[in-house]
Motif scaffolding. Structure first.
Motif, short mmCIF file in Angstrom:
data_model
loop_
_atom_site.label_atom_id
_atom_site.label_comp_id
_atom_site.label_asym_id
_atom_site.label_seq_id
_atom_site.Cartn_x
_atom_site.Cartn_y
_atom_site.Cartn_z
N GLY A 86 0.82 -1.21 0.00
CA GLY A 86 0.00 0.00 0.00
C GLY A 86 0.85 1.25 0.00
N CYS A 87 1.91 1.25 0.79
CA CYS A 87 2.80 2.41 0.83
C CYS A 87 3.53 2.58 -0.51
CB CYS A 87 3.79 2.31 1.98
SG CYS A 87 3.01 2.58 3.60
N ALA A 88 3.85 1.48 -1.18
CA ALA A 88 4.46 1.58 -2.52
C ALA A 88 3.49 2.26 -3.48
CB ALA A 88 4.87 0.20 -3.03
N VAL A 89 2.22 1.87 -3.43
CA VAL A 89 1.21 2.55 -4.26
C VAL A 89 1.13 4.02 -3.86
CG1 VAL A 89 -1.26 2.70 -4.80
CG2 VAL A 89 -0.11 0.47 -4.81
N MET A 90 1.18 4.29 -2.56
CA MET A 90 1.11 5.67 -2.06
C MET A 90 2.18 6.54 -2.72
SD MET A 90 -0.31 7.78 0.04
CE MET A 90 -0.07 9.15 1.15
N THR A 91 3.36 5.98 -2.98
CA THR A 91 4.44 6.78 -3.57
C THR A 91 4.13 7.25 -4.98
OG1 THR A 91 5.69 4.91 -4.50
CG2 THR A 91 6.20 5.56 -2.20
N THR A 92 3.10 6.69 -5.61
CA THR A 92 2.73 7.08 -6.97
C THR A 92 1.50 8.00 -7.00
OG1 THR A 92 1.24 5.20 -7.36
CG2 THR A 92 3.60 4.86 -7.81
N VAL A 93 0.92 8.25 -5.83
CA VAL A 93 -0.31 9.05 -5.75
C VAL A 93 0.05 10.54 -5.84
CG1 VAL A 93 -2.21 9.66 -4.20
CG2 VAL A 93 -1.52 7.27 -4.45
N PRO A 94 -0.63 11.28 -6.73
CA PRO A 94 -0.31 12.71 -6.86
C PRO A 94 -0.84 13.53 -5.69
CG PRO A 94 -2.14 12.14 -8.32
CD PRO A 94 -1.65 10.85 -7.69
N ARG A 95 -0.30 14.72 -5.55
CA ARG A 95 -0.78 15.68 -4.53
C ARG A 95 -2.29 15.84 -4.70
NH1 ARG A 95 2.88 20.23 -4.89
NH2 ARG A 95 4.10 18.93 -3.53
N GLY A 96 -3.00 15.86 -3.57
CA GLY A 96 -4.45 16.03 -3.60
C GLY A 96 -5.23 14.73 -3.69
N SER A 97 -4.53 13.59 -3.69
CA SER A 97 -5.19 12.29 -3.79
C SER A 97 -4.76 11.39 -2.63
CB SER A 97 -4.84 11.61 -5.11
OG SER A 97 -5.34 12.35 -6.20
N VAL A 98 -5.57 10.36 -2.39
CA VAL A 98 -5.28 9.35 -1.38
C VAL A 98 -5.54 7.98 -1.99
CG1 VAL A 98 -5.82 10.87 0.57
CG2 VAL A 98 -7.63 9.46 -0.42
N TYR A 99 -5.19 6.93 -1.26
CA TYR A 99 -5.46 5.58 -1.73
C TYR A 99 -6.06 4.77 -0.59
CZ TYR A 99 -2.09 3.08 1.03
OH TYR A 99 -1.44 2.50 2.09
N THR A 100 -6.66 3.65 -0.94
CA THR A 100 -7.06 2.66 0.06
C THR A 100 -6.94 1.28 -0.58
OG1 THR A 100 -8.74 2.05 1.69
CG2 THR A 100 -9.55 2.67 -0.50
N THR A 101 -6.68 0.29 0.23
CA THR A 101 -6.58 -1.08 -0.27
C THR A 101 -7.97 -1.60 -0.60
OG1 THR A 101 -4.63 -1.50 1.10
CG2 THR A 101 -5.83 -3.43 0.33
N LEU A 102 -8.13 -2.13 -1.81
CA LEU A 102 -9.38 -2.79 -2.19
C LEU A 102 -9.34 -4.27 -1.85
CD1 LEU A 102 -10.14 -1.25 -5.71
CD2 LEU A 102 -11.39 -0.88 -3.59
N GLU A 103 -8.22 -4.90 -2.12
CA GLU A 103 -8.05 -6.32 -1.79
C GLU A 103 -6.57 -6.65 -1.79
OE1 GLU A 103 -6.92 -8.99 -4.01
OE2 GLU A 103 -6.38 -7.50 -5.48
N TYR A 104 -6.24 -7.71 -1.06
CA TYR A 104 -4.88 -8.23 -1.16
C TYR A 104 -4.89 -9.73 -0.91
CZ TYR A 104 -4.27 -8.06 3.99
OH TYR A 104 -4.38 -8.24 5.35
N LYS A 105 -3.87 -10.37 -1.42
CA LYS A 105 -3.73 -11.82 -1.30
C LYS A 105 -2.34 -12.12 -0.81
CE LYS A 105 -4.05 -16.00 -4.18
NZ LYS A 105 -3.22 -16.77 -3.31
N VAL A 106 -2.25 -13.10 0.08
CA VAL A 106 -0.96 -13.50 0.65
C VAL A 106 -0.76 -14.99 0.42
CG1 VAL A 106 0.39 -13.73 2.78
CG2 VAL A 106 -1.05 -11.71 2.43
N ASN A 107 0.42 -15.36 -0.04
CA ASN A 107 0.83 -16.76 -0.16
C ASN A 107 1.99 -16.98 0.79
OD1 ASN A 107 -0.86 -17.59 -2.46
ND2 ASN A 107 0.35 -16.08 -3.56
N ILE A 108 1.76 -17.73 1.86
CA ILE A 108 2.82 -18.03 2.83
C ILE A 108 3.56 -19.26 2.33
CG2 ILE A 108 3.31 -18.70 5.22
CD1 ILE A 108 0.72 -17.13 5.98
#
Length: 160
Positions: A86-108
């Motif tokens: 999520g923070c990696a995606v945050m680094t691509t978000v322009p000024r004036g915008s936010v993000y939220t996680t829609l879904e994620y998958k984990v493989n242990i």
């Protein structure tokens, strides 16, 4: 990360968030110019580096995150991976915008022994106007063993 928020009032406000690009926000948090969220302290991980499209967290699961089988709970894997991706995606978000996680998958792929220092790396695969897609992995710092992989889709929202 130099300082962590201790109350909701300590958390960065929307003005702090929207006046910076996502990359600037993350850089200011890691540098201690903005307080970081307390979740990392509670779960034993923190971001250590940030660049556009890539964020690295480090941490070590402790006894407090074990499940009834005395192993690291899958939620710990999910929390550190959701954070780095999520923070990696945050680094691509322009000024004036936010993000939220829609879904994620984990493989242990293997159990992380308690106290083992790991690195969780989140990398953006796609950053568009309304969605961001990222992948992540957890690797041992001492042995470079792969402990988990993951993927996420995030919603990017223009606020200003």
């Amino acid at each position: 990360m130099a300082k962590l928020a201790e109350t909701l009032d300590d958390m960065p406000g929307m003005d702090d968030l929207l006046s910076r690009s996502g990359l600037e926000f993350m850089q200011d948090m890691i540098a201690g110019r903005l307080p970081g969220p307390p979740i990392g302290a509670a779960l034993g991980f923190a971001p250590i580096s940030v660049e556009e499209g890539r964020v690295v967290f480090e941490g070590a699961p402790q006894f407090t995150v074990t499940n009834p089988m005395s192993a690291v709970h899958g939620g710990w894997y999910g929390a550190i991976l959701d954070s780095c991706m999520g923070c990696a995606v945050m680094t691509t978000v322009p000024r004036g915008s936010v993000y939220t996680t829609l879904e994620y998958k984990v493989n242990i792929t293997r159990a992380i022994p308690l106290g083992t220092r790991v690195r969780a790396i989140g990398t953006v695969d796609h950053a568009g106007r309304s969605t961001g897609v990222a992948s992540g992995e957890i690797r041992g710092i001492g042995d470079d063993r792969l402990y988990a992989t993951s993927s996420t889709t995030c919603l990017i929202m223009k606020m200003a």
